[in-house]
Enzyme design. Structure first.
Site, short mmCIF file in Angstrom:
data_model
loop_
_atom_site.label_atom_id
_atom_site.label_comp_id
_atom_site.label_asym_id
_atom_site.label_seq_id
_atom_site.Cartn_x
_atom_site.Cartn_y
_atom_site.Cartn_z
N CYS A 74 7.31 -0.60 5.88
CA CYS A 74 6.77 0.66 5.33
C CYS A 74 7.79 1.25 4.38
CB CYS A 74 6.50 1.62 6.49
SG CYS A 74 5.81 3.20 5.97
N LEU A 75 7.34 1.70 3.22
CA LEU A 75 8.27 2.27 2.24
C LEU A 75 8.94 3.54 2.78
CD1 LEU A 75 6.30 1.82 -1.12
CD2 LEU A 75 8.13 0.38 -0.19
N HIS A 79 -2.86 0.37 8.29
CA HIS A 79 -1.51 0.95 8.16
C HIS A 79 -1.56 2.22 7.29
CE1 HIS A 79 3.01 0.47 7.48
NE2 HIS A 79 2.65 1.38 6.59
N GLU A 80 -2.26 2.12 6.15
CA GLU A 80 -2.32 3.28 5.24
C GLU A 80 -3.16 4.40 5.84
OE1 GLU A 80 -0.15 3.25 3.06
OE2 GLU A 80 0.22 1.10 3.18
N GLN A 95 3.03 9.92 1.82
CA GLN A 95 4.33 9.27 1.57
C GLN A 95 4.96 9.75 0.27
OE1 GLN A 95 2.76 5.07 2.31
NE2 GLN A 95 4.87 4.95 2.99
N GLY A 142 0.84 -1.20 0.00
CA GLY A 142 0.00 0.00 0.00
C GLY A 142 0.87 1.24 0.00
N HIS A 161 -1.19 6.61 8.01
CA HIS A 161 -0.39 7.63 7.32
C HIS A 161 -1.20 8.91 7.09
CE1 HIS A 161 3.37 5.62 6.46
NE2 HIS A 161 2.77 4.59 5.90
NI NI Z 1 3.67 2.82 5.42
#
Ligand code: NI
Length: 180
Positions: free
Chosen positions: A102-103, A144-145, A54, A49, A148
């Site tokens: 996480c990216l 998770h998303e 991000q 995701g 953000h």
């Molecule tokens: Ni993330």
């Protein structure tokens, strides 16, 4: 389409509360291009995701692509999901703990508790209202998303930082033990 630069932990944009998008602006080329580029960026870096903050856009958009998700339901038949202005309702207080990455926090993993079942309401890329239930890995990625979009990252959701580790060590010491 083009790849977007991913903000890493420490960039203030990851801590902002993302702005909702007026529904009439969803079909506009600016939002459509952003979503397309987010999907391309998520796939390029093999994320499950990606949220707009991000990629330095403080907007309430998340793209989710849970390829391993085994159960495609009638309500949610496609693995690729675009969520705009999402709201989540917890359907079961039961928490499952599993590994997340996480990216924006490259090459790290940690055990994170997430609600097992949630209800998701959001607009999709066409501006249609989505209303579906998610569970397991899909519910995890959505939570998770969503985090953000409210300025949170996964280590803050961990019960303890003891399991926080680098990807290499995760693969060596923890990955196999976690397989069920
Ligand atoms: Ni993330």
């Amino acid at each position: 389409m083009s790849l977007l630069k991913v903000a890493r932990l420490g960039h203030p944009v990851l801590r902002d509360i993302a702005k909702p998008i007026p529904v009439r602006e969803i079909p506009g080329s600016q939002i459509q291009r952003l979503i397309d580029n987010m999907i391309e960026t998520m796939r390029e870096y093999e994320g499950a995701g990606l949220a707009a903050p991000q990629v330095h856009e403080s907007l309430q958009i998340a793209v989710i692509d849970v390829l391993e998700y085994p159960l495609k339901t009638k309500l949610n038949p496609t693995p690729l999901t675009v969520l705009i202005n999402p709201s989540l309702t917890v359907l079961s207080e039961r928490l499952d703990e599993d590994w997340e990455g996480c990216l924006s926090i490259p090459d790290m993993r940690g055990l994170v508790p997430r609600y097992q079942k949630i209800k998701v309401q959001a607009y999709d890329q066409s501006g249609n209202l989505l209303d579906f239930k998610a569970q397991g890995l899909q519910a995890r990625v959505i939570q998770h998303e969503y985090d953000h979009l409210i300025g949170k990252v996964f280590p803050e959701r961990m019960r303890s930082l003891e399991s926080l580790c680098y990807l290499k060590e995760f693969s060596k010491y923890w990955k196999k033990q976690n397989k069920d």
